[in-house]
Each structure stands twice: as C-alpha cells, then as structure tokens.
Design an enzyme around this catalytic site. Structure first.
Site, short mmCIF file in Angstrom:
data_model
loop_
_atom_site.label_atom_id
_atom_site.label_comp_id
_atom_site.label_asym_id
_atom_site.label_seq_id
_atom_site.Cartn_x
_atom_site.Cartn_y
_atom_site.Cartn_z
N TRP A 98 15.87 -58.45 -46.90
CA TRP A 98 14.53 -58.29 -47.49
C TRP A 98 13.66 -57.37 -46.64
O TRP A 98 12.94 -56.52 -47.16
CB TRP A 98 13.87 -59.66 -47.60
CG TRP A 98 12.83 -59.77 -48.67
CD1 TRP A 98 11.57 -59.27 -48.62
CD2 TRP A 98 12.98 -60.41 -49.93
NE1 TRP A 98 10.91 -59.56 -49.77
CE2 TRP A 98 11.75 -60.27 -50.60
CE3 TRP A 98 14.01 -61.10 -50.56
CZ2 TRP A 98 11.52 -60.79 -51.87
CZ3 TRP A 98 13.79 -61.61 -51.82
CH2 TRP A 98 12.56 -61.46 -52.47
N HIS A 101 13.01 -53.50 -46.66
CA HIS A 101 12.06 -52.83 -47.57
C HIS A 101 10.74 -52.67 -46.82
O HIS A 101 9.92 -53.59 -46.79
CB HIS A 101 11.95 -53.63 -48.88
CG HIS A 101 13.24 -53.65 -49.61
ND1 HIS A 101 13.57 -52.72 -50.56
CD2 HIS A 101 14.33 -54.44 -49.46
CE1 HIS A 101 14.80 -52.94 -50.98
NE2 HIS A 101 15.29 -53.98 -50.34
N GLU A 108 5.63 -63.65 -40.99
CA GLU A 108 6.70 -64.65 -41.05
C GLU A 108 6.41 -65.86 -40.18
O GLU A 108 5.74 -65.75 -39.14
CB GLU A 108 8.03 -64.00 -40.61
CG GLU A 108 9.24 -64.90 -40.85
CD GLU A 108 10.56 -64.26 -40.45
OE1 GLU A 108 10.54 -63.16 -39.88
OE2 GLU A 108 11.62 -64.88 -40.71
N SER A 110 6.86 -68.46 -37.42
CA SER A 110 7.33 -68.20 -36.05
C SER A 110 8.12 -69.39 -35.52
O SER A 110 7.56 -70.48 -35.32
CB SER A 110 6.15 -67.92 -35.12
OG SER A 110 6.62 -67.91 -33.79
N ASP A 198 2.82 -53.27 -53.17
CA ASP A 198 2.23 -52.70 -54.38
C ASP A 198 3.30 -52.56 -55.45
O ASP A 198 4.51 -52.62 -55.17
CB ASP A 198 1.49 -51.39 -54.07
CG ASP A 198 2.42 -50.28 -53.67
OD1 ASP A 198 3.34 -49.96 -54.44
OD2 ASP A 198 2.24 -49.72 -52.57
N LEU A 199 2.84 -52.37 -56.68
CA LEU A 199 3.76 -52.43 -57.82
C LEU A 199 4.80 -51.29 -57.79
O LEU A 199 5.95 -51.51 -58.17
CB LEU A 199 2.95 -52.40 -59.13
CG LEU A 199 3.73 -52.60 -60.41
CD1 LEU A 199 4.48 -53.94 -60.43
CD2 LEU A 199 2.79 -52.52 -61.62
N HIS A 200 4.42 -50.13 -57.33
CA HIS A 200 5.39 -49.03 -57.25
C HIS A 200 6.55 -49.41 -56.34
O HIS A 200 7.73 -49.28 -56.71
CB HIS A 200 4.70 -47.75 -56.74
CG HIS A 200 5.66 -46.73 -56.25
ND1 HIS A 200 6.61 -46.17 -57.08
CD2 HIS A 200 5.85 -46.19 -55.02
CE1 HIS A 200 7.35 -45.32 -56.37
NE2 HIS A 200 6.91 -45.32 -55.12
N ARG A 209 17.48 -54.50 -55.83
CA ARG A 209 17.94 -55.87 -55.58
C ARG A 209 18.29 -56.66 -56.84
O ARG A 209 18.78 -57.79 -56.72
CB ARG A 209 16.91 -56.63 -54.74
CG ARG A 209 16.67 -55.99 -53.37
CD ARG A 209 17.94 -55.86 -52.53
NE ARG A 209 17.66 -55.27 -51.22
CZ ARG A 209 18.57 -55.08 -50.28
NH1 ARG A 209 19.83 -55.40 -50.48
NH2 ARG A 209 18.25 -54.54 -49.13
C1 LIG Z 1 23.34 -52.88 -52.36
C2 LIG Z 1 22.75 -52.50 -51.04
C3 LIG Z 1 23.56 -52.38 -49.93
C4 LIG Z 1 23.01 -52.03 -48.68
N1 LIG Z 1 23.83 -51.92 -47.59
C5 LIG Z 1 23.31 -51.62 -46.37
C6 LIG Z 1 24.12 -51.53 -45.20
O1 LIG Z 1 25.32 -51.71 -45.26
N2 LIG Z 1 23.53 -51.25 -44.01
C7 LIG Z 1 22.19 -51.02 -43.90
O2 LIG Z 1 21.69 -50.76 -42.81
N3 LIG Z 1 21.38 -51.10 -45.00
C8 LIG Z 1 21.90 -51.40 -46.21
N4 LIG Z 1 21.07 -51.49 -47.31
C9 LIG Z 1 19.62 -51.27 -47.13
C10 LIG Z 1 19.21 -49.89 -47.67
O3 LIG Z 1 19.85 -48.84 -46.97
C11 LIG Z 1 17.70 -49.73 -47.56
O4 LIG Z 1 17.30 -49.80 -46.20
C12 LIG Z 1 16.94 -50.81 -48.31
O5 LIG Z 1 17.47 -50.94 -49.61
C13 LIG Z 1 15.46 -50.45 -48.39
O6 LIG Z 1 15.32 -49.33 -49.22
P1 LIG Z 1 14.21 -48.24 -48.96
O7 LIG Z 1 14.35 -47.68 -47.58
O8 LIG Z 1 14.32 -47.24 -50.09
O9 LIG Z 1 12.90 -49.12 -49.14
P2 LIG Z 1 11.53 -49.08 -48.32
O10 LIG Z 1 11.77 -49.28 -46.89
O11 LIG Z 1 10.61 -50.05 -49.02
O12 LIG Z 1 11.00 -47.64 -48.52
C14 LIG Z 1 10.60 -47.18 -49.81
C15 LIG Z 1 10.68 -45.67 -49.78
O13 LIG Z 1 9.72 -45.19 -48.81
C16 LIG Z 1 10.27 -44.08 -48.14
N5 LIG Z 1 10.35 -44.40 -46.70
C17 LIG Z 1 10.09 -45.58 -46.11
N6 LIG Z 1 10.24 -45.51 -44.80
C18 LIG Z 1 10.62 -44.24 -44.53
C19 LIG Z 1 10.96 -43.53 -43.36
N7 LIG Z 1 10.92 -44.09 -42.15
N8 LIG Z 1 11.32 -42.25 -43.47
C20 LIG Z 1 11.38 -41.64 -44.67
N9 LIG Z 1 11.07 -42.24 -45.82
C21 LIG Z 1 10.70 -43.53 -45.77
C22 LIG Z 1 11.61 -43.78 -48.76
O14 LIG Z 1 11.45 -42.87 -49.81
C23 LIG Z 1 12.03 -45.10 -49.32
O15 LIG Z 1 12.95 -45.03 -50.39
C24 LIG Z 1 21.61 -51.81 -48.56
C25 LIG Z 1 20.80 -51.93 -49.69
C26 LIG Z 1 21.35 -52.28 -50.92
C27 LIG Z 1 20.44 -52.42 -52.11
#
Ligand SMILES: Cc1cc2nc3c(=O)[nH]c(=O)nc-3n(C[C@H](O)[C@H](O)[C@H](O)COP(=O)(O)OP(=O)(O)OC[C@H]3O[C@@H](n4cnc5c(N)ncnc54)[C@H](O)[C@@H]3O)c2cc1C
Length: 292
Positions: A98, A101, A108, A110, A198-200, A209
């Site tokens: 979780w 994201h 959280e 503690s 936020d909703l986006h 998920r």
């Molecule tokens: C089915 C599945 C399997 C997965 N397996 C693995 C795994 O094996 N190992 C692992 O480590 N993770 C794994 N993940 C986690 C995945 O790689 C993402 O970290 C997680 O889904 C969060 O997605 P996000 O980064 O798009 O979301 P968020 O962190 O909420 O970010 C939303 C968006 O904001 C932007 N953003 C946020 N932070 C940054 C940043 N620092 N730089 C640039 N852009 C940013 C990006 O556009 C991103 O898509 C898995 C996820 C899924 C759904």
C-alpha cells in the site's frame, strides 16, 4: 459544541457517502476500511474544469459529458479537487504494498509507542494456493483442503508463538523497549493507518490494485474502496470504469494486428509481430470480463 447541535454547511455534501462515514467495512479476517472524511463531489470536478473557460451550463447530463471528456482525455487535475480520507486496518504485508503509492498522505499506528493487538491474518482455505506456473508473482491452483488446513493451522500457531514471545519481551522479566520487542512478529500482524488521497491518485491506485495481477489480499481492500467511490462520485466512477478500469491499451503493433483481424485475415502469433507473451496478453485483453 453540544453533540445535538447541527451546523449548516455551505460545503458540498453527498448523502450516500455521508451515510458511510465512521462505519467500518470489514475486509479479510480482522481488517476494515472506514471513511473518515471526504471533500468535493462530481460537481466540484466540473466546477474546477469550467474555471478554464468561465461559466457554462450546469445540467447533470452536461456534468456527465464533461467528466467523461476529462477522463477520456486524461485531463486529470480537476479530479484532484476531490479528496478521500480513510481509516484502514490491514496485515503488514498488504501495508507494505500500500505504502508504495506515494501520492497520498499516511499516518500509521506506532508499534514503538503502543502495544500491537493480538491479531493475525490467516487466509481462508479457498485462497491458499500453489505457486503459479506461468506468473512468477502469483497464485496458481488451490491446494488440497487437507494441506490448506495444515497451512492455516501452522500460520495461526506460529503467529501465536511469536506474539507470546513479544508479550514476554514486554513483560517484567525483560522490560524490552516496544520498538525492539516487535521485531520478531510476522508479516501477518495487523497495522492501522489514516490515508488521505485525491481522486485522481485514488483512481490510479484502484487501476493497479483491482487488477488481477495484484495480490488477492490488497484487491479485497481495493474492491471495498471501489464501492465507496461509486457512492461518493457516481459520474466520475462511471467514467473511470468505462475509460480506465475496464479499458485496455494496445501497442502500435497490436493495433496493426487488430486491423488485420477486422479485415478478415487469420492472424497467428507467428505472423503477428508480437512476442508469445504479448500475443497472450493481447488475446487476454480481448476476452477480459469487465469489473461491475
Ligand atoms: C501487480 C503489481 C506488482 C508489483 N510488483 C512490484 C515489485 O515486484 N517490486 C516493487 O518494488 N514494486 C512492485 N510494485 C509496485 C509498483 O512498482 C509501484 O511502486 C506501485 O504500484 C505504486 O505505483 P506508482 O508509483 O505509479 O504510484 P504513486 O507512488 O502513487 O505515484 C503516482 C504517480 O506519480 C508519479 N510519481 C510519484 N513519485 C514519483 C517519483 N519519485 N518520480 C517520478 N514520478 C513519480 C508517477 O507518475 C506515478 O505513477 C508492484 C505493483 C503492482 C500493482
């Protein structure tokens, strides 16, 4: 303020989500999702979008068309005007997924400060499966009921044993710091946190998920949140379902294959230009059943 007092608010309220406030929705064996607060509604998204071009018409069908347009064209910032705050309780291994994201705020429980509850997740026998043969990150076939019972019993027993050690460490004999006493506890322990998003970004979370490749346990939470979002912002939810959740993306090569199929050609993987895996994913996309 007297608790019987009511305050008339000028803010947007949505009766269907108001009625869900502070009521835990059970998930897994001890978890929950509780709506603590929300901001905005479908109209707030439209209001924000319309600031781009001044006053427009305000009928429901205009709002629906505008929201569909925004979702279709990934004009995402108006959806950031709505915010949801949840109180969540989930096993630690789900929380680890979780917190990946990042576009959300978290606070959280503690375990340095407080003693953890004696609650562990033990999967139901129906979801205790073997390693998938074709997906290195997933579950395959259900194991036999006898073996599933053994697994569930061992998970419960060993978690109890760890918790017993935790209690001993906290007790008079050791008087160990809570931050150390906890380190031998299993990933099945439950944690709790407040989560504001936020909703986006929530739609992004739900896309990832609710998808079948996400682990079953986190999907259980995502599906509860899906229903909450539906009752909060029905127009945006419908657009999300149509254009994102149940939509698929095809690569340029896949589009070429699709056009050839539509023209009546019998395209096989070998003459498609797609790898075996891409071909399988392409076929799966064409036959995926939609989320309801
Ligand atoms: C089915 C599945 C399997 C997965 N397996 C693995 C795994 O094996 N190992 C692992 O480590 N993770 C794994 N993940 C986690 C995945 O790689 C993402 O970290 C997680 O889904 C969060 O997605 P996000 O980064 O798009 O979301 P968020 O962190 O909420 O970010 C939303 C968006 O904001 C932007 N953003 C946020 N932070 C940054 C940043 N620092 N730089 C640039 N852009 C940013 C990006 O556009 C991103 O898509 C898995 C996820 C899924 C759904």
């Amino acid at each position: 303020m007297n608790t019987s007092d009511t305050i008339v608010t000028k803010r947007a309220t949505v009766p269907t989500i108001e009625s869900l406030l502070f009521t835990p929705h059970p998930v897994l064996d001890h978890g929950f999702v509780t709506v603590v607060d929300y901001m905005g509604d479908d109209a707030a998204i439209c209001q924000a979008a319309r600031v781009s071009y001044g006053k427009g018409t305000r009928s429901v069908s205009d709002n629906r068309n505008l929201i569909n347009y925004l979702m279709r064209h990934r004009h995402t910032s108006p959806f950031e005007m709505c915010v949801l705050k949840l109180h969540l309780k989930m096993p630690l291994f789900v929380a680890r997924q979780w917190v990946r994201h990042r576009m959300a705020s978290i606070n959280e429980y503690s375990a340095r400060y407080s003693v953890l509850d004696k609650e562990f997740y033990v999967p139901e026998e129906g979801v205790i499966c073997t390693q998938s043969a074709n997906n290195k990150q997933g579950r395959g076939e259900q194991i036999s009921p006898k073996k599933a019972r053994e697994v569930a019993e061992r998970l419960a027993r060993e978690a109890q044993q760890s918790y017993h050690t935790y209690e001993q460490f906290l007790g008079e004999e050791y008087s160990l710091a809570r931050e150390l006493a906890r380190i031998n506890l299993p990933l099945s322990m439950y944690t709790q946190f407040y989560w504001k998003i936020d909703l986006h970004n929530l739609f992004h979370f739900l896309t990832l998920r609710c998808e079948e490749h996400a682990q079953y346990e986190i999907r259980e939470y995502a599906h509860v949140i899906l229903r909450i979002v539906e009752s909060w912002v029905p127009l945006s939810f419908a657009a999300f379902k149509d254009y994102r959740l149940n939509a698929v993306t095809f690569s340029q090569t896949m589009m070429g294959v699709l056009r050839r199929i539509l023209a009546g050609e019998n395209v096989q993987q070998k003459n498609s230009g797609l790898t075996k895996r891409e071909w399988e994913e392409f076929q799966a996309s064409l036959s995926t059943s939609p989320h309801q």
